[in-house]
Design an enzyme around this catalytic site. Structure first.
Site, mmCIF file in Angstrom:
data_model
loop_
_atom_site.group_PDB
_atom_site.id
_atom_site.type_symbol
_atom_site.label_atom_id
_atom_site.label_comp_id
_atom_site.label_asym_id
_atom_site.label_seq_id
_atom_site.Cartn_x
_atom_site.Cartn_y
_atom_site.Cartn_z
ATOM 1 N N CYS A 2 0.680 -1.128 -0.046
ATOM 2 C CA CYS A 2 -0.045 0.097 -0.280
ATOM 3 C C CYS A 2 0.858 1.311 0.091
ATOM 4 O O CYS A 2 1.993 1.283 0.424
ATOM 5 C CB CYS A 2 -1.094 0.082 1.058
ATOM 6 S SG CYS A 2 -1.853 -1.525 1.319
ATOM 7 N N ARG A 27 5.306 -0.420 -5.989
ATOM 8 C CA ARG A 27 5.118 -1.249 -4.745
ATOM 9 C C ARG A 27 4.588 -2.628 -4.861
ATOM 10 O O ARG A 27 4.457 -3.329 -3.963
ATOM 11 C CB ARG A 27 4.857 -0.262 -3.510
ATOM 12 C CG ARG A 27 5.907 0.685 -3.485
ATOM 13 C CD ARG A 27 5.333 1.753 -2.356
ATOM 14 N NE ARG A 27 5.099 1.250 -1.234
ATOM 15 C CZ ARG A 27 5.825 1.202 0.096
ATOM 16 N NH1 ARG A 27 6.907 1.985 -0.373
ATOM 17 N NH2 ARG A 27 5.582 0.764 1.042
ATOM 18 N N TRP A 73 -3.079 -2.831 -1.345
ATOM 19 C CA TRP A 73 -2.888 -4.111 -1.825
ATOM 20 C C TRP A 73 -3.624 -4.935 -0.758
ATOM 21 O O TRP A 73 -3.251 -4.814 0.425
ATOM 22 C CB TRP A 73 -1.264 -4.436 -1.347
ATOM 23 C CG TRP A 73 -0.677 -5.865 -2.226
ATOM 24 C CD1 TRP A 73 -0.267 -5.978 -3.161
ATOM 25 C CD2 TRP A 73 -0.483 -6.984 -1.186
ATOM 26 N NE1 TRP A 73 0.118 -7.366 -3.260
ATOM 27 C CE2 TRP A 73 -0.004 -8.120 -2.062
ATOM 28 C CE3 TRP A 73 -0.563 -7.243 0.098
ATOM 29 C CZ2 TRP A 73 0.448 -9.132 -1.500
ATOM 30 C CZ3 TRP A 73 -0.319 -8.312 0.602
ATOM 31 C CH2 TRP A 73 0.119 -9.274 -0.253
ATOM 32 N N ASN A 99 -2.281 2.768 5.651
ATOM 33 C CA ASN A 99 -1.565 1.417 5.440
ATOM 34 C C ASN A 99 -1.280 0.812 6.869
ATOM 35 O O ASN A 99 -0.942 1.472 7.999
ATOM 36 C CB ASN A 99 -0.009 1.831 5.141
ATOM 37 C CG ASN A 99 0.015 2.587 3.510
ATOM 38 O OD1 ASN A 99 -1.079 2.623 2.916
ATOM 39 N ND2 ASN A 99 1.035 3.093 3.291
ATOM 40 N N GLY A 100 -1.101 -0.392 6.539
ATOM 41 C CA GLY A 100 -0.877 -1.323 8.093
ATOM 42 C C GLY A 100 -1.983 -1.918 8.222
ATOM 43 O O GLY A 100 -2.974 -2.091 7.582
ATOM 44 N N GLU A 481 19.507 -16.908 -6.935
ATOM 45 C CA GLU A 481 18.985 -15.502 -7.232
ATOM 46 C C GLU A 481 18.492 -15.533 -8.687
ATOM 47 O O GLU A 481 17.625 -15.011 -9.256
ATOM 48 C CB GLU A 481 20.111 -14.364 -7.240
ATOM 49 C CG GLU A 481 20.078 -13.172 -7.464
ATOM 50 C CD GLU A 481 18.561 -12.472 -7.143
ATOM 51 O OE1 GLU A 481 18.213 -12.731 -5.939
ATOM 52 O OE2 GLU A 481 18.229 -11.205 -7.420
ATOM 53 N N LYS A 485 14.765 -14.863 -9.761
ATOM 54 C CA LYS A 485 14.434 -13.692 -11.108
ATOM 55 C C LYS A 485 13.577 -14.464 -12.156
ATOM 56 O O LYS A 485 12.701 -13.806 -12.544
ATOM 57 C CB LYS A 485 15.664 -13.226 -11.917
ATOM 58 C CG LYS A 485 16.531 -12.396 -10.955
ATOM 59 C CD LYS A 485 16.155 -10.953 -10.782
ATOM 60 C CE LYS A 485 15.243 -10.951 -9.454
ATOM 61 N NZ LYS A 485 15.922 -10.669 -8.297
ATOM 62 N N GLU A 488 10.153 -14.912 -10.747
ATOM 63 C CA GLU A 488 9.281 -13.655 -10.529
ATOM 64 C C GLU A 488 8.828 -13.249 -11.885
ATOM 65 O O GLU A 488 7.854 -12.546 -11.934
ATOM 66 C CB GLU A 488 10.261 -12.507 -9.943
ATOM 67 C CG GLU A 488 10.590 -12.883 -8.378
ATOM 68 C CD GLU A 488 11.405 -11.959 -7.950
ATOM 69 O OE1 GLU A 488 11.228 -11.620 -6.677
ATOM 70 O OE2 GLU A 488 12.464 -11.427 -8.423
ATOM 71 N N HIS A 504 21.921 -36.191 -4.931
ATOM 72 C CA HIS A 504 21.155 -36.596 -3.857
ATOM 73 C C HIS A 504 19.440 -36.481 -4.053
ATOM 74 O O HIS A 504 18.974 -36.455 -2.942
ATOM 75 C CB HIS A 504 21.296 -36.139 -2.626
ATOM 76 C CG HIS A 504 22.993 -36.294 -2.205
ATOM 77 N ND1 HIS A 504 23.481 -37.381 -2.104
ATOM 78 C CD2 HIS A 504 24.167 -35.442 -2.091
ATOM 79 C CE1 HIS A 504 24.930 -37.384 -1.872
ATOM 80 N NE2 HIS A 504 25.173 -36.228 -1.957
ATOM 81 N N LYS A 603 6.632 -5.051 -4.244
ATOM 82 C CA LYS A 603 8.084 -4.636 -4.278
ATOM 83 C C LYS A 603 8.633 -4.678 -2.697
ATOM 84 O O LYS A 603 9.598 -4.640 -2.495
ATOM 85 C CB LYS A 603 8.324 -3.216 -4.666
ATOM 86 C CG LYS A 603 9.655 -2.645 -4.791
ATOM 87 C CD LYS A 603 10.588 -3.274 -5.728
ATOM 88 C CE LYS A 603 12.114 -2.926 -5.683
ATOM 89 N NZ LYS A 603 12.916 -3.787 -6.106
HETATM 90 C C1 G6P Z 1 9.771 -8.685 -1.776
HETATM 91 C C2 G6P Z 1 10.427 -8.425 -3.066
HETATM 92 C C3 G6P Z 1 11.599 -9.145 -3.522
HETATM 93 C C4 G6P Z 1 12.549 -8.761 -2.486
HETATM 94 C C5 G6P Z 1 12.177 -8.773 -0.866
HETATM 95 C C6 G6P Z 1 12.788 -8.431 -0.028
HETATM 96 O O1 G6P Z 1 9.455 -10.195 -1.949
HETATM 97 O O2 G6P Z 1 9.525 -8.773 -4.332
HETATM 98 O O3 G6P Z 1 12.346 -8.778 -4.555
HETATM 99 O O4 G6P Z 1 13.806 -9.403 -2.498
HETATM 100 O O5 G6P Z 1 10.718 -8.634 -0.811
HETATM 101 O O6 G6P Z 1 12.657 -6.954 0.109
HETATM 102 P P1 G6P Z 1 13.742 -6.093 0.750
HETATM 103 O O7 G6P Z 1 13.210 -4.563 0.268
HETATM 104 O O8 G6P Z 1 13.721 -6.328 2.071
HETATM 105 O O9 G6P Z 1 14.981 -6.255 0.094
#
Ligand code: G6P
Length: 608
Positions: A2, A27, A73, A99-100, A481, A485, A488, A504, A603
């Site tokens: 949010c 976000r 959100w 928000n919250g 990583e 990616k 995502e 294994h 985000k």
């Molecule tokens: C969300 C995002 C990820 C990110 C993670 C941690 O899941 O989609 O891309 O790595 O949060 O976020 P931060 O802001 O703590 O790095």
């Protein structure tokens, strides 16, 4: 997740608020709304979907110089227009964005319903609008203060009153809010990014602050009524950078920004002449560093992967036992925290609820925790009180790229600093520091010549059943990583494994339709990883190898080979991750995905 934006000043409020909401789109959200005070009335418009849909629904030339807006959100209640913010009280004279999460909202709702209030949404937020209305006797701030006294949970709120054009009351507790100071205009937002186009002068609110905003200024007080003053800070210039420039997507732009973001992260911190590094924000003396028994790194998602590299560097270079852990697991397992442990909490946004929770757990147990954060003034940065800003600049694409490399770089600099105090001589320290400083220009060179092999790798991955990523040591973190990616951005099922562990179990999954991406820099583990590649090939799987340039043996084993610059092992993730970022981007593009805003993701994940 949010987002909140508010404006009071000379301009028409609606376009400014809508513009701010657009800047918060990254976000992640599912609906949006705006309310302004126009001709003595509240005018509110809400829509499910993108801010563009809201914008189309807001009347052109909507008058009013005071307004608030929100991107939602969904947490309490489905994605509907009725649940979108702002929420109005029954008289339609008070509007609230929140928000919250209000944890005791059902008790409050039941009480209000007994008193005859009819609710129009399923949200926890609507209780705020009705409570403020109930306590309102002409003083907006007093009504908000009284309401907040009845709440349990977290909030960042912005409230407007039709009776008081030219005024916004906002409050924070667990959800960030920042005031922006303009010339004859004042802003409020949950994220300084929304304000950067209008002002760089910002005031970060603290938990339990209430602020009353007018065009000419603001007053901050505490929830208990005590007055307090909060200083104006200047947003870094990198935060004013806007738009996608010549790039089709934010993700691609951010991948290409890595030479500059890395250079900013290293600037003034690596000191080759001393063979070491200076990180003033850590506030640790050589004596403190010498006393550390264990380094523990916490983070979620991409930040956790950067933490894995950081822990490997702390152990490999500084020779301090080090581990990385997913913050959401750490916070609830009643961890043992020793006084001579040092924790790093890594977070791009600085707002991830699980990481923030882990920071608090460390602090409750008497531990020291340092933030490795991108967003200046964010909750994790403030909670830790000391640490390293990674200076990536705004990262808009949901999938993190430039923040990852800067987080890795920051942890390498911290490791160099600790190593120099504990084990490294000046010459070894100098060599590592110089190599680090050479990374940005070498990354620029590599990115500038888009890798041959990349599009073949994209074809294999988009046609496969699912994709395996393999690596060892820091390259296992890179494999994790790369797999994250691709999930995502392209929604391709993937799995990352330490290469030797594959035999294994997961090897049972391999056949001709499972492409395997192997990260194999030319280091002490190279030969062992190449043996794993042979095992994979023997099962008929097609292999994409990311290897050091000039490594002909690795190239020969590959169906698709992608070369990256030569580096020492601990620095290699800054190169080997680059083709994996581009692979995910190109695969997402080939499959027609919404690359910058992948489905279901946010985000900044500010709820558990
Ligand atoms: C969300 C995002 C990820 C990110 C993670 C941690 O899941 O989609 O891309 O790595 O949060 O976020 P931060 O802001 O703590 O790095």
């Amino acid at each position: 997740m949010c987002g909140i934006v508010g404006y009071v000043g000379e301009r028409r409020a609606a376009p400014v608020v809508l513009d701010g909401l657009r800047r918060l789109e990254y976000r992640g959200y599912d609906s949006a709304g705006v309310a302004v005070i126009a001709e003595g009335e509240l005018r509110s418009v809400r829509r499910v979907g993108f801010v563009a849909a809201l914008e189309a629904a807001v009347p052109a030339n909507l008058p009013g110089h005071t307004g608030i807006g929100h991107t939602r959100w969904a947490t309490h209640g489905g994605v509907t227009e009725a649940n979108a913010h702002p929420h109005l009280d029954s008289t339609n004279r008070i509007a609230v964005c929140h928000n919250g999460i209000i944890e005791n909202h059902s008790v409050l709702r039941a009480r209000l319903e007994e008193e005859g209030v009819v609710f129009r949404s399923e949200t926890d937020t609507e209780v705020l609008a009705h409570l403020i209305s109930k306590f309102y006797t002409g003083d907006p701030e007093a009504a908000v203060r009284q309401t907040l006294g009845h709440l349990q949970g977290t909030w960042g709120i912005a409230v407007i009153f039709a009776d008081h054009p030219g005024l916004i009351v906002a409050a924070r507790n667990g959800s960030p809010l920042v005031v922006g100071k303009g010339e004859g205009e004042t802003f409020i937002a949950s994220d300084p990014h929304a304000l950067a186009a209008y002002t760089r002068q910002v005031v970060y609110l603290e938990d339990r602050d209430i602020v009353t905003i007018r065009a000419t200024g603001w007053t901050v007080s505490r929830l208990d009524g005590a007055g307090v003053s909060r200083g104006v800070e200047l947003l870094g210039e990198e935060w004013t950078s806007e738009g996608r420039g010549d790039f089709s997507h934010h993700m691609l732009k951010e991948i290409h920004e890595q030479p500059e973001s890395l250079a900013r992260c290293l600037l003034g911190r690596v000191v080759p002449d001393e063979g070491g590094a200076r990180l003033g924000g850590l506030d640790l003396s050589p004596r403190d560093i010498a006393a550390i028994r264990h380094v523990r790194v916490l983070g979620c998602g991409t930040s956790f992967h950067a933490g894995l590299v950081g822990a490997a560097a702390m152990e490999g270079l500084a020779r301090i036992p080090a581990t990385a852990e997913i913050a959401s697991e750490f916070r609830y397992r009643n961890p043992v925290v020793a006084p001579d442990d040092i924790f790093f909490a890594i977070s791009q946004s600085g707002e991830t609820a699980d990481t923030l929770g882990a920071v608090r757990e460390v602090q409750i147990k008497g531990g020291s925790v340092l933030g490795v954060v991108n967003v200046v003034g964010s909750s994790i940065a403030r909670s830790c009180g000391r640490g390293v800003y990674v200076h990536s600049g705004p990262e808009i694409a949901v999938a993190s790229t430039k923040a990852f490399t800067s987080q890795v770089a920051a942890m390498l600099v911290a490791s160099l600093s600790f190593a120099r105090t504990r084990v490294l001589g000046p010459h070894e320290g100098k060599a590592f520091g110089e190599e680090l400083l050479s990374v940005p220009s070498r990354v620029a060179e590599w990115i500038g010549s888009e890798a041959p092999g990349l599009m073949d790798a994209v074809e294999l991955c988009t046609q496969g059943k699912f994709v395996f990523f393999l690596g060892r040591g820091v390259s296992h973190a890179v494999a994790l990583e790369g797999a994250l990616k691709l999930k995502e951005v392209a929604y391709i099922p993937c799995m990352a494994y330490p290469a030797a562990e594959m035999k294994h179990g997961p090897i049972a999954l391999l056949d001709k339709r499972t492409p395997v991406v192997v990260v194999v820099p030319d280091d002490v583990m190279r030969d062992k990883i190449l043996s794993s590649v042979q095992e994979v090939r023997a099962r008929g799987a097609r292999v994409i190898v990311v290897h050091t340039e000039g490594d002909e043996a690795a190239k020969r084993l590959a169906d698709v080979s992608i070369a990256v610059p030569r580096s020492s092992t601990l620095i290699s993730p800054l190169f080997t991750v680059l083709p994996l970022q581009l692979l995910a981007f190109r695969a997402g593009l080939a499959l027609g995905r919404d690359i910058d805003r992948p489905r279901n993701l946010a985000k900044s994940v500010t709820v558990e």
